[in-house]
Design a protein around this motif. Structure first.
Motif, PDB file in Angstrom:
ATOM      1  N   GLN A  59       0.825  -1.193   0.000  1.00  0.00           N
ATOM      2  CA  GLN A  59       0.000   0.000   0.000  1.00  0.00           C
ATOM      3  C   GLN A  59       0.870   1.257   0.000  1.00  0.00           C
ATOM      4  N   SER A  60       0.231   2.407  -0.250  1.00  0.00           N
ATOM      5  CA  SER A  60       0.946   3.677  -0.224  1.00  0.00           C
ATOM      6  C   SER A  60       1.436   3.978   1.192  1.00  0.00           C
ATOM      7  N   THR A  62       1.003   6.618   2.936  1.00  0.00           N
ATOM      8  CA  THR A  62      -0.064   7.223   3.737  1.00  0.00           C
ATOM      9  C   THR A  62      -0.987   6.165   4.316  1.00  0.00           C
TER      10      THR A  62
END
Length: 358
Positions: A59-60, A62
């Protein structure tokens, strides 16, 4: 007083949030693939993808950050999709489901510090639970040594200001502050554990619990606590001596002390009943910071003495790039630092009510 305590707790929560953010960013912008760190050199592309999906590494940054906050939060949000990182499982989260909001389940749980990269998926919380008590015992022992000896020598030094005894104590305290802990650990281990072993019966290395000669059960070895506690307590001991001396000298010049002298009280009565309480304020403030920092400073001392505590675990994790253990240990140390400072601020406010009313 209540508003003072609530204010300190509010500051503590903000500080902990900031520390958590810094820890996450610091260890997630480092070069390297966490999935490869976990699997080693014999991984396949399929294995890498599976690990990245399981731990949210795909995932990113963030989203990973919010995953991390969600893991640490006592009240957390979980997806009902089994393929999602936040899916609620018993082996991952020790949680109690509360209610659902659409496809999201809200649960109450103990903070999840994730799993070790190198210890076959062992939870970081379990690793810390096994090692932190030993570090706590070591830090408390060092602080007790520093306080008992430091306050006594500080009082003696103040009451004999500018004498040969005062100057000797000052030289010793200055030397104690200037010598690095790792050097003192090596020197003490060699001298008391090797050169004088026949007389001291102390070992160069050893932990609080060790296997017996038959390798069947752990036995308590309190003698192994002596050298590391002394070494770890040297620097705070020197600080306590200096603070106690200077603080007591300042307090002894106050008007109420002169009034006590005029009433015919002895020096001992004046120090014990009137001066000591006020003179302890800066000592308590300083020793709180030293206690928390000793949890981090114990790293080298524990490693040199073979003390199985959190400090030694951090060194081992650094050598193997076990990031979850490093992050969890740093976070726990920061949390203890914050809690200790709140506790000391409350004590400080009790000793001097003017502070709590400002």
């Amino acid at each position: 007083m209540l508003s003072y305590i609530l204010q300190k707790i509010g500051y503590a929560i903000l500080t902990l949030f900031g520390v958590t953010t810094v820890i996450f960013l610091l260890f997630n912008i480092l070069p390297g693939d966490p999935a490869q760190m976990m699997l080693g050199q014999n991984e396949s592309e399929e294995q890498l993808k599976a690990v990245r999906a399981k731990y949210g590494f795909d995932q990113s940054l963030t989203r990973q950050y919010f995953y991390y906050l969600n893991d640490l939060s006592p009240v957390s949000f979980h997806s009902e999709n089994p393929k999602d990182y936040t899916y609620l499982t018993e082996e991952k989260y020790n949680a109690v489901p509360l209610f659902s909001i659409g496809n999201t389940e809200v649960a109450f749980k103990t903070p999840y510090l994730r799993e070790s990269f190198q210890k076959s998926g062992k939870k970081v919380s379990s690793v810390i639970a096994e090692t932190l008590p030993n570090t706590f015992v070591l830090a408390v022992s060092a602080i007790v040594i520093a306080l008992l000896i430091g306050i006594f020598l500080g009082i003696i030094s103040a009451l004999n200001k500018d004498s040969a005894l005062d100057k000797a104590i000052q030289v010793l305290s200055t030397l104690g502050m200037s010598v690095p802990s790792f050097f003192s650990a090596i020197l003490f281990a060699w001298f008391f554990g090797y050169v004088l072993h026949e007389y001291t019966q102390l070992e160069m290395t050893g932990s609080l619990y060790e296997l017996d000669d038959f390798g069947e059960e752990n036995t308590l070895q309190l003698k192994n606590l002596i050298l590391p506690a002394l070494v770890l307590g040297i620097r705070p001991l020197a600080v306590v001596i200096q603070l106690m001396r200077n603080s007591l000298l300042e307090v002894m010049q106050q008007d109420y002390i002169r009034t006590a002298r005029a009433k015919g009280l002895s020096t001992r009565q004046i120090v014990v009943k009137h001066a000591l309480k006020n003179a302890l304020n800066p000592v308590i403030t300083a020793i709180s910071g030293w206690f928390a920092s000793m949890l981090a400073g114990a790293v080298f001392v524990e490693y040199i003495f073979g003390w199985n505590g959190l400090g030694k675990e951090i060194v081992d994790a650094l050598n193997t790039l076990d990031l979850p253990i490093i992050m969890g240990a740093v976070l726990i140390i920061a949390l203890m630092f914050i809690i200790i400072n709140i506790f000391v601020d409350i004590i400080y406010g009790w000793l001097d009510p003017r502070i709590a009313n400002t």
